[in-house]
Design a protein around this motif. Sequence first.
Motif, PDB file in Angstrom:
ATOM      1  N   LEU A  97      27.340  24.075  16.856  1.00 58.66           N
ATOM      2  CA  LEU A  97      27.468  24.806  18.122  1.00 58.66           C
ATOM      3  C   LEU A  97      28.850  24.646  18.745  1.00 58.66           C
ATOM      4  O   LEU A  97      29.307  25.512  19.504  1.00 58.66           O
ATOM      5  CB  LEU A  97      26.370  24.362  19.096  1.00 58.66           C
ATOM      6  CG  LEU A  97      24.949  24.740  18.669  1.00 58.66           C
ATOM      7  CD1 LEU A  97      23.923  24.200  19.649  1.00 58.66           C
ATOM      8  CD2 LEU A  97      24.812  26.263  18.511  1.00 58.66           C
ATOM      9  N   ALA A  98      29.547  23.580  18.397  1.00 55.46           N
ATOM     10  CA  ALA A  98      30.911  23.379  18.929  1.00 55.46           C
ATOM     11  C   ALA A  98      31.878  24.430  18.407  1.00 55.46           C
ATOM     12  O   ALA A  98      32.954  24.625  18.982  1.00 55.46           O
ATOM     13  CB  ALA A  98      31.395  21.977  18.587  1.00 55.46           C
ATOM     14  N   MET A  99      31.516  25.117  17.340  1.00 55.06           N
ATOM     15  CA  MET A  99      32.381  26.197  16.837  1.00 55.06           C
ATOM     16  C   MET A  99      32.577  27.297  17.869  1.00 55.06           C
ATOM     17  O   MET A  99      33.522  28.074  17.780  1.00 55.06           O
ATOM     18  CB  MET A  99      31.774  26.835  15.576  1.00 55.06           C
ATOM     19  CG  MET A  99      31.787  25.984  14.359  1.00 55.06           C
ATOM     20  SD  MET A  99      31.399  26.943  12.867  1.00 55.06           S
ATOM     21  CE  MET A  99      29.734  27.534  13.194  1.00 55.06           C
ATOM     22  N   PHE A 100      31.688  27.364  18.831  1.00 57.81           N
ATOM     23  CA  PHE A 100      31.725  28.453  19.796  1.00 57.81           C
ATOM     24  C   PHE A 100      32.369  28.056  21.122  1.00 57.81           C
ATOM     25  O   PHE A 100      32.401  28.840  22.065  1.00 57.81           O
ATOM     26  CB  PHE A 100      30.298  28.981  20.002  1.00 57.81           C
ATOM     27  CG  PHE A 100      29.676  29.374  18.696  1.00 57.81           C
ATOM     28  CD1 PHE A 100      30.010  30.572  18.097  1.00 57.81           C
ATOM     29  CD2 PHE A 100      28.809  28.518  18.035  1.00 57.81           C
ATOM     30  CE1 PHE A 100      29.476  30.919  16.865  1.00 57.81           C
ATOM     31  CE2 PHE A 100      28.272  28.859  16.805  1.00 57.81           C
ATOM     32  CZ  PHE A 100      28.607  30.062  16.220  1.00 57.81           C
ATOM     33  N   ASP A 101      32.908  26.836  21.173  1.00 62.17           N
ATOM     34  CA  ASP A 101      33.642  26.377  22.347  1.00 62.17           C
ATOM     35  C   ASP A 101      35.104  26.727  22.144  1.00 62.17           C
ATOM     36  O   ASP A 101      35.854  26.000  21.495  1.00 62.17           O
ATOM     37  CB  ASP A 101      33.476  24.866  22.543  1.00 62.17           C
ATOM     38  CG  ASP A 101      32.029  24.476  22.780  1.00 62.17           C
ATOM     39  OD1 ASP A 101      31.256  25.325  23.260  1.00 62.17           O
ATOM     40  OD2 ASP A 101      31.675  23.324  22.455  1.00 62.17           O
ATOM     41  N   ILE A 102      35.505  27.867  22.670  1.00 64.15           N
ATOM     42  CA  ILE A 102      36.864  28.365  22.462  1.00 64.15           C
ATOM     43  C   ILE A 102      37.784  27.704  23.477  1.00 64.15           C
ATOM     44  O   ILE A 102      37.565  27.816  24.686  1.00 64.15           O
ATOM     45  CB  ILE A 102      36.894  29.896  22.595  1.00 64.15           C
ATOM     46  CG1 ILE A 102      36.001  30.504  21.505  1.00 64.15           C
ATOM     47  CG2 ILE A 102      38.327  30.427  22.512  1.00 64.15           C
ATOM     48  CD1 ILE A 102      35.646  31.940  21.704  1.00 64.15           C
ATOM     49  N   PRO A 103      38.807  26.990  23.003  1.00 62.23           N
ATOM     50  CA  PRO A 103      39.676  26.284  23.949  1.00 62.23           C
ATOM     51  C   PRO A 103      40.521  27.249  24.769  1.00 62.23           C
ATOM     52  O   PRO A 103      41.041  28.237  24.241  1.00 62.23           O
ATOM     53  CB  PRO A 103      40.557  25.410  23.042  1.00 62.23           C
ATOM     54  CG  PRO A 103      40.508  26.070  21.709  1.00 62.23           C
ATOM     55  CD  PRO A 103      39.191  26.769  21.614  1.00 62.23           C
ATOM     56  N   ALA A 104      40.617  26.956  26.059  1.00 60.20           N
ATOM     57  CA  ALA A 104      41.480  27.750  26.927  1.00 60.20           C
ATOM     58  C   ALA A 104      42.911  27.248  26.752  1.00 60.20           C
ATOM     59  O   ALA A 104      43.153  26.046  26.762  1.00 60.20           O
ATOM     60  CB  ALA A 104      41.041  27.608  28.384  1.00 60.20           C
ATOM     61  N   THR A 133      30.296  33.956  10.611  1.00 59.20           N
ATOM     62  CA  THR A 133      30.579  35.320  11.059  1.00 59.20           C
ATOM     63  C   THR A 133      30.552  35.391  12.583  1.00 59.20           C
ATOM     64  O   THR A 133      31.431  36.009  13.213  1.00 59.20           O
ATOM     65  CB  THR A 133      29.565  36.306  10.454  1.00 59.20           C
ATOM     66  OG1 THR A 133      29.671  36.250   9.033  1.00 59.20           O
ATOM     67  CG2 THR A 133      29.814  37.719  10.929  1.00 59.20           C
ATOM     68  N   LEU A 134      29.564  34.745  13.192  1.00 64.01           N
ATOM     69  CA  LEU A 134      29.514  34.690  14.660  1.00 64.01           C
ATOM     70  C   LEU A 134      30.730  33.973  15.244  1.00 64.01           C
ATOM     71  O   LEU A 134      31.308  34.424  16.232  1.00 64.01           O
ATOM     72  CB  LEU A 134      28.246  33.959  15.113  1.00 64.01           C
ATOM     73  CG  LEU A 134      26.945  34.741  15.163  1.00 64.01           C
ATOM     74  CD1 LEU A 134      25.786  33.801  15.463  1.00 64.01           C
ATOM     75  CD2 LEU A 134      27.024  35.841  16.219  1.00 64.01           C
ATOM     76  N   ALA A 135      31.121  32.857  14.628  1.00 65.35           N
ATOM     77  CA  ALA A 135      32.258  32.076  15.142  1.00 65.35           C
ATOM     78  C   ALA A 135      33.549  32.873  15.072  1.00 65.35           C
ATOM     79  O   ALA A 135      34.333  32.907  16.044  1.00 65.35           O
ATOM     80  CB  ALA A 135      32.388  30.763  14.370  1.00 65.35           C
ATOM     81  N   ASP A 136      33.798  33.521  13.935  1.00 67.82           N
ATOM     82  CA  ASP A 136      35.020  34.324  13.810  1.00 67.82           C
ATOM     83  C   ASP A 136      34.992  35.525  14.748  1.00 67.82           C
ATOM     84  O   ASP A 136      36.007  35.884  15.347  1.00 67.82           O
ATOM     85  CB  ASP A 136      35.211  34.785  12.361  1.00 67.82           C
ATOM     86  CG  ASP A 136      35.698  33.662  11.463  1.00 67.82           C
ATOM     87  OD1 ASP A 136      36.264  32.666  11.971  1.00 67.82           O
ATOM     88  OD2 ASP A 136      35.525  33.771  10.231  1.00 67.82           O
ATOM     89  N   GLY A 137      33.825  36.140  14.871  1.00 72.75           N
ATOM     90  CA  GLY A 137      33.704  37.269  15.792  1.00 72.75           C
ATOM     91  C   GLY A 137      33.930  36.864  17.231  1.00 72.75           C
ATOM     92  O   GLY A 137      34.619  37.555  17.992  1.00 72.75           O
TER      93      GLY A 137
END
Length: 196
Positions: free
Chosen positions: A90-97, A158-162
Amino acid sequence: MGNGGSRRPGRGGRERVLAAARTLFATRGINATTMEDVAAQAPVSKRTLYAHFPTKDDLVLAQLRALAETGDTLHAVLTREDIPARDRLLAMFDIPAPAAGPVRGCPFVDAAAEFPDPDSAAHSYARTQKLLMLRLVFDLVTELGVVQPEVLAQQLVTLADGAASRAMVLDDAGYGCHARAAATTLIEHAERRSTE
């Protein structure tokens, strides 16, 4: 007294060039950044720059490798053993600002987009990193006991890259929350192997 022209370029200059390239490629894009821009940002002479990186392609590839080696990518969180497998996924979806500038997507996807020839060194390296990401996710999904780990792993990457791509396009670091919710549902509903 040795000939000054035969000396090898210093390591500090190389590190400054890579740091400058990382900043400029992230904020301006690879193709919009010239070697002169990198030399000025580093700051190093053009002679020093070209001693370390004879071509821009050499610099791009070295910068991508440095990113992977420093652990400043998703691979770092995927390989942390102090965090449960589900949390790593799930950390794959924490996009750093970003501290400054626009939100950038995955640097490997960015590089592949800017070097569309699949046989180019940058595109090939980006592909290698994306396949590594898939393998790491597959291993974590397998650890969770999922019956079809290859299917779930493909869905999650695929979700993470998208999510990273949309976050970049929309300049919204918080955009990953939507993909994280979808990933949570996929993980929770994936069929598990029987423990009996």
